[in-house]
Design a protein around this motif. Structure first.
Motif, PDB file in Angstrom:
ATOM      1  N   GLN A 181       0.833  -1.213   0.000  1.00  0.00           N
ATOM      2  CA  GLN A 181       0.000   0.000   0.000  1.00  0.00           C
ATOM      3  C   GLN A 181       0.866   1.262   0.000  1.00  0.00           C
ATOM      4  O   GLN A 181       0.526   2.261   0.615  1.00  0.00           O
ATOM      5  CB  GLN A 181      -0.946   0.041   1.221  1.00  0.00           C
ATOM      6  CG  GLN A 181      -1.837  -1.169   1.393  1.00  0.00           C
ATOM      7  CD  GLN A 181      -3.071  -1.176   0.486  1.00  0.00           C
ATOM      8  OE1 GLN A 181      -3.011  -0.725  -0.660  1.00  0.00           O
ATOM      9  NE2 GLN A 181      -4.183  -1.694   0.979  1.00  0.00           N
ATOM     10  N   CYS A 214       2.253  -3.743  -3.748  1.00  0.00           N
ATOM     11  CA  CYS A 214       0.936  -4.377  -3.811  1.00  0.00           C
ATOM     12  C   CYS A 214      -0.072  -3.426  -3.180  1.00  0.00           C
ATOM     13  O   CYS A 214       0.149  -2.905  -2.083  1.00  0.00           O
ATOM     14  CB  CYS A 214       0.929  -5.762  -3.164  1.00  0.00           C
ATOM     15  SG  CYS A 214       1.611  -5.852  -1.507  1.00  0.00           S
ATOM     16  N   ILE A 215      -1.132  -3.178  -3.912  1.00  0.00           N
ATOM     17  CA  ILE A 215      -2.097  -2.149  -3.520  1.00  0.00           C
ATOM     18  C   ILE A 215      -3.512  -2.652  -3.811  1.00  0.00           C
ATOM     19  O   ILE A 215      -3.744  -3.301  -4.836  1.00  0.00           O
ATOM     20  CB  ILE A 215      -1.794  -0.828  -4.283  1.00  0.00           C
ATOM     21  CG1 ILE A 215      -0.394  -0.328  -3.875  1.00  0.00           C
ATOM     22  CG2 ILE A 215      -2.865   0.233  -4.035  1.00  0.00           C
ATOM     23  CD1 ILE A 215       0.035   0.993  -4.464  1.00  0.00           C
ATOM     24  N   THR A 216      -4.427  -2.360  -2.905  1.00  0.00           N
ATOM     25  CA  THR A 216      -5.806  -2.811  -3.090  1.00  0.00           C
ATOM     26  C   THR A 216      -6.568  -1.870  -4.024  1.00  0.00           C
ATOM     27  O   THR A 216      -6.387  -0.655  -3.968  1.00  0.00           O
ATOM     28  CB  THR A 216      -6.545  -2.833  -1.737  1.00  0.00           C
ATOM     29  OG1 THR A 216      -6.344  -1.565  -1.084  1.00  0.00           O
ATOM     30  CG2 THR A 216      -6.004  -3.922  -0.839  1.00  0.00           C
ATOM     31  N   MET A 217      -7.437  -2.450  -4.848  1.00  0.00           N
ATOM     32  CA  MET A 217      -8.287  -1.598  -5.680  1.00  0.00           C
ATOM     33  C   MET A 217      -9.396  -0.984  -4.821  1.00  0.00           C
ATOM     34  O   MET A 217      -9.761   0.171  -4.990  1.00  0.00           O
ATOM     35  CB  MET A 217      -8.886  -2.383  -6.850  1.00  0.00           C
ATOM     36  CG  MET A 217      -9.574  -1.480  -7.859  1.00  0.00           C
ATOM     37  SD  MET A 217     -10.379  -2.355  -9.212  1.00  0.00           S
ATOM     38  CE  MET A 217      -9.054  -2.620 -10.350  1.00  0.00           C
ATOM     39  N   LYS A 228     -10.972   2.517  -5.736  1.00  0.00           N
ATOM     40  CA  LYS A 228     -10.223   3.662  -6.252  1.00  0.00           C
ATOM     41  C   LYS A 228     -10.743   3.996  -7.654  1.00  0.00           C
ATOM     42  O   LYS A 228     -11.208   3.104  -8.374  1.00  0.00           O
ATOM     43  CB  LYS A 228      -8.732   3.320  -6.319  1.00  0.00           C
ATOM     44  CG  LYS A 228      -8.107   3.156  -4.935  1.00  0.00           C
ATOM     45  CD  LYS A 228      -6.625   2.817  -4.991  1.00  0.00           C
ATOM     46  CE  LYS A 228      -6.039   2.720  -3.596  1.00  0.00           C
ATOM     47  NZ  LYS A 228      -6.557   1.583  -2.788  1.00  0.00           N
ATOM     48  N   ILE A 284      -5.905   4.847 -10.032  1.00  0.00           N
ATOM     49  CA  ILE A 284      -5.159   3.614 -10.321  1.00  0.00           C
ATOM     50  C   ILE A 284      -4.077   3.884 -11.374  1.00  0.00           C
ATOM     51  O   ILE A 284      -2.926   3.471 -11.231  1.00  0.00           O
ATOM     52  CB  ILE A 284      -6.114   2.487 -10.781  1.00  0.00           C
ATOM     53  CG1 ILE A 284      -7.127   2.171  -9.674  1.00  0.00           C
ATOM     54  CG2 ILE A 284      -5.325   1.225 -11.148  1.00  0.00           C
ATOM     55  CD1 ILE A 284      -8.318   1.328 -10.110  1.00  0.00           C
ATOM     56  N   LEU A 296      -0.007   3.532 -11.045  1.00  0.00           N
ATOM     57  CA  LEU A 296       0.806   2.754 -11.987  1.00  0.00           C
ATOM     58  C   LEU A 296       1.950   3.608 -12.549  1.00  0.00           C
ATOM     59  O   LEU A 296       3.109   3.195 -12.561  1.00  0.00           O
ATOM     60  CB  LEU A 296      -0.077   2.212 -13.120  1.00  0.00           C
ATOM     61  CG  LEU A 296       0.651   1.419 -14.201  1.00  0.00           C
ATOM     62  CD1 LEU A 296       1.200   0.104 -13.639  1.00  0.00           C
ATOM     63  CD2 LEU A 296      -0.273   1.114 -15.384  1.00  0.00           C
ATOM     64  N   LEU A 329       3.337  -2.683 -10.361  1.00  0.00           N
ATOM     65  CA  LEU A 329       2.124  -2.536  -9.541  1.00  0.00           C
ATOM     66  C   LEU A 329       1.353  -3.854  -9.561  1.00  0.00           C
ATOM     67  O   LEU A 329       0.984  -4.359 -10.623  1.00  0.00           O
ATOM     68  CB  LEU A 329       1.233  -1.407 -10.085  1.00  0.00           C
ATOM     69  CG  LEU A 329      -0.194  -1.332  -9.501  1.00  0.00           C
ATOM     70  CD1 LEU A 329      -0.180  -1.108  -7.982  1.00  0.00           C
ATOM     71  CD2 LEU A 329      -1.010  -0.216 -10.168  1.00  0.00           C
ATOM     72  N   MET A 371      -2.062  -5.110  -8.405  1.00  0.00           N
ATOM     73  CA  MET A 371      -3.334  -4.520  -7.967  1.00  0.00           C
ATOM     74  C   MET A 371      -4.297  -5.611  -7.531  1.00  0.00           C
ATOM     75  O   MET A 371      -4.575  -6.541  -8.287  1.00  0.00           O
ATOM     76  CB  MET A 371      -3.904  -3.723  -9.147  1.00  0.00           C
ATOM     77  CG  MET A 371      -5.261  -3.150  -8.945  1.00  0.00           C
ATOM     78  SD  MET A 371      -5.282  -1.343  -8.705  1.00  0.00           S
ATOM     79  CE  MET A 371      -4.633  -1.063  -7.111  1.00  0.00           C
ATOM     80  N   ASN A 372      -4.805  -5.474  -6.310  1.00  0.00           N
ATOM     81  CA  ASN A 372      -5.649  -6.534  -5.745  1.00  0.00           C
ATOM     82  C   ASN A 372      -7.145  -6.314  -5.961  1.00  0.00           C
ATOM     83  O   ASN A 372      -7.673  -5.214  -5.761  1.00  0.00           O
ATOM     84  CB  ASN A 372      -5.405  -6.621  -4.235  1.00  0.00           C
ATOM     85  CG  ASN A 372      -6.221  -7.745  -3.590  1.00  0.00           C
ATOM     86  OD1 ASN A 372      -5.830  -8.903  -3.669  1.00  0.00           O
ATOM     87  ND2 ASN A 372      -7.347  -7.403  -2.969  1.00  0.00           N
TER      88      ASN A 372
END
Ligand code: GLC
Length: 475
Positions: free
Chosen positions: A295, A309-312, A325, A330, A334, A344, A346-347
Motif C-alpha cells: 500500500q 501491492c495495492i488494493t483496488m 479507487k 489507479i 501505476l 504494480l 493490484m488486488n
C-alpha cells in the motif's frame, strides 16, 4: 483527523522504505532466476487476488482469528463475542462456501484487456484454508464438506492458473507460511496468543518438524500439479529463523525460532519449477528475490527489483460495497510506480459467489482504454532521473532512445497548458516529440537541458485523452 493520520502513515511509510532500501538485497545466484526476474520487471502490471470463505462474511481475510488487539483483527457479527465460538463459525464457513459463478476466463479477459501481465493468487492465507486440492489437510475447497467440491472446477487454484497461463500471464502462488488451522502451528493444547506459533519449536521439535513437513509438502503439491509457476510469494514474514532477526529489536527477545528451512523448500521448488522467483516476503536475503512495499509508493527507485501491492478497494478481501479507487487514481499509481522502476500488483477480492464487484470490471476496462494508447511508455521501461517534476513522471524505454513524460491529470479529462517544460539531462539531441493518441505534429525546442513543448491551442481544452497526456520523446 483522517488527513493527519494519512500524513503520519506516509511519513512512517517513507522511513520504512528507507530502511528497506538499506537492507541488503541478495541477488539470486541462479541465472535462470535472474532471467525470469528481468522478464518479470518488464511486465509492470499484475493482478492480485485474495479469496477464501471469509468472503461469505465480507470480513478481513484471516485476521479476525488472530488474538492480537488491532484495528484489523476485530471480530464482528453474531459470533464475535466469544473467541472459540467465533473460530468455529469461521472455520465452518467451508460448509457453505459455494462460489458457483466462478469463471476464471472472465477474469483473464478483463485483466488482459487492462494490460495486466501476471497474476498472484492466495492459494492459502493465514487462516489455513487451502484453495487447492491439497492432500495434507481436509480444510480445503475440495473437501467433501464444502458444497463446491462437487463442481468440476472446484480446484480453483488449478483453474485460475490454467486460465491465465493460456493467455501467457506469469503465474504466482501466494502462500502463507503461518497456518492458523494446523495443529502443528497452533497446537490446541495451548491457546493462541498472537500471530506466532503457540509453542516453542525448540522445546517441541517433533511438532515443529511436522509443521515443516506439512509446509514443504503443500508447496511441493503447488509446484507439481499446477502447470508452470513463475513466482512463489510467501507471506507471513514472522515465520523466520531467529538468526534473521535484528538482535536489538524488542521482538527478538520474546520471539521463537520459526525456522521453516527455506533452503530446502526453495531447492525443491526450483527443481520442479526451474527459474522460479521466490519472494520470502520481508525476510531479506537469498529468498526474497524482490521486495513488496505494501500500500505504498516509494519516493525514489530502489536498488533491486520490487513491486508495490495495492488494493483496488479499501480491503484485500471482498467487502460488499467496498469503496474502489477511481480509474484516475489507479493509473496515477501505476505511472508513479513505473517511474521509480517498480511493478504494480493490484488486488481485487472475489466475492462469495465467485465473481468480482462490477465496479472492478469497469475500472479494468477504462484502464485498458488508457493502456492501449499509453502502454508503450509503461512496459519494458526503466526509471530515469529526475523521475518526476511536479505532476509529470518519466520513463525510458529499455531498448531504444525513447523517453516518455506522463503528465498526470487529477481527473479523467485532460487539460493542457500552452507550453510544458521538461528538465531532462542530456537530451539536447531530441529528434521528435509526439503526443500519444493524438495524430498531430508537436513543436518543441531545447535549451540548456530544458525541453519546451508547445501544445496546439485547440488541443489544450478539447482532446479525447484520458488520465494523462503522454509525450513521447525520441532522441
Ligand atoms: C497485509 C494483510 C495480509 C495480506 C497482505 C497482502 O499484510 O495483513 O492479510 O495478505 O497485506 O500484501
Amino acid at each position: 483527523m483522517k488527513k493527519i493520520s494519512a500524513l503520519l502513515l506516509l511519513l512512517f511509510a517513507s522511513t520504512l522504505l528507507k530502511a528497506q532500501e538499506h537492507e541488503s538485497y541478495v541477488k539470486p545466484a541462479d541465472t535462470l532466476v535472474q532471467k525470469k526476474l528481468r522478464q518479470w520487471q518488464d511486465l509492470k502490471f499484475g493482478l492480485f487476488m485474495h479469496w477464501g470463505p471469509y468472503s461469505e462474511w465480507g470480513v478481513v481475510e484471516s485476521w479476525s482469528l488472530c488474538p492480537e488487539d488491532e484495528g484489523w483483527t476485530q471480530r464482528k457479527g453474531p459470533y464475535g463475542a466469544d473467541y472459540y465460538t467465533y473460530k468455529k463459525a469461521y472455520e465452518n464457513l467451508l460448509t457453505t462456501f459455494n462460489p458457483t459463478n466462478f469463471n476464471p476466463e472472465k477474469w483473464v479477459k478483463a485483466a488482459k484487456s487492462a494490460g495486466m501481465k501476471y497474476v498472484i493468487f492466495t492459494t492459502k492465507h493465514h487462516d489455513g484454508f487451502s484453495m487447492f486440492d491439497t492432500k495434507q489437510t481436509d480444510y480445503k475447497i475440495t473437501s467433501p464438506r464444502d458444497p463446491f467440491s462437487s463442481n468440476p472446477r472446484s480446484n480453483v487454484t488449478k483453474e485460475i492458473f490454467n486460465a491465465f497461463s493460456k493467455e501467457n500471464f506469469m503465474i504466482g502462488a501466494y502462500f502463507s507460511k503461518p497456518d492458523w488451522h494446523s495443529e502443528y502451528y497452533w497446537w490446541p493444547y495451548f491457546p493462541p496468543t498472537n500471530r506466532n506459533v503457540n509453542y516453542d519449536p525448540a522445546k517441541y521439535p517433533d511438532r515443529w518438524q511436522k509443521f515443516k513437513d506439512f509446509t514443504y509438502n503443500q508447496i511441493g503439491e503447488l509446484m507439481t500439479g499446477y502447470g508452470k509457476v513463475d513466482i512463489l510469494w510467501l507471506d507471513g514474514g514472522w515465520v523466520r529463523p531467529k538468526s534473521s532477526m535484528d538482535s536489538k529489536s524488542a521482538e527478538y527477545k520474546k520471539a521463537y525460532d520459526q525456522n521453516i528451512d527455506m533452503p530446502k523448500i526453495a531447492a525443491m521448488a526450483r527443481e520442479k519449477q526451474p527459474g522460479l522467483i521466490v519472494v520470502d516476503r520481508t525476510v531479506s536475503g537469498e529468498y526474497e528475490n524482490y521486495t513488496t512495499p505494501e500500500q505504498q509508493v516509494p519516493n525514489e527507485p530502489l536498488d533491486h527489483p520490487w513491486e508495490s501491492c495495492i488494493t483496488m478497494g479499501n480491503s484485500w478481501s471482498y467487502v460488499p460495497g467496498d469503496h474502489y479507487k477511481s480509474t484516475n487514481q489507479i493509473v496515477s499509481l501505476l505511472v508513479k510506480i513505473v517511474s521509480r522502476g517498480g511493478n504494480l500488483l493490484m488486488n481485487i477480492g472475489p466475492g462469495p459467489d465467485g465473481d468480482w464487484d462490477p465496479v472492478a470490471y469497469n475500472r479494468l476496462s477504462q484502464i485498458g482504454d488508457w493502456m492501449k494508447i499509453n502502454g508503450e511508455g509503461i512496459y519494458e521501461s526503466t526509471a530515469v532521473a529526475p523521475y518526476s517534476e511536479g505532476n509529470i513522471f518519466y520513463t525510458k524505454n529499455k531498448k531504444s532512445n525513447t523517453l516518455y513524460a506522463f503528465s498526470l491529470s487529477d481527473n479523467d479529462k485532460v487539460k493542457l497548458p500552452g507550453t510544458i517544460t521538461l528538465h531532462l539531462k542530456g537530451i539536447n539531441k531530441v529528434k521528435k516529440v509526439s503526443l500519444l493518441g493524438v495524430d498531430r505534429k508537436i513543436k518543441f525546442s531545447t535549451n540548456a537541458g530544458a525541453l519546451t513543448i508547445t501544445i496546439p491551442a485547440d488541443l489544450q481544452q478539447n482532446n479525447k485523452l484520458t488520465q494523462t497526456a503522454t509525450f513521447k520523446i525520441q532522441y
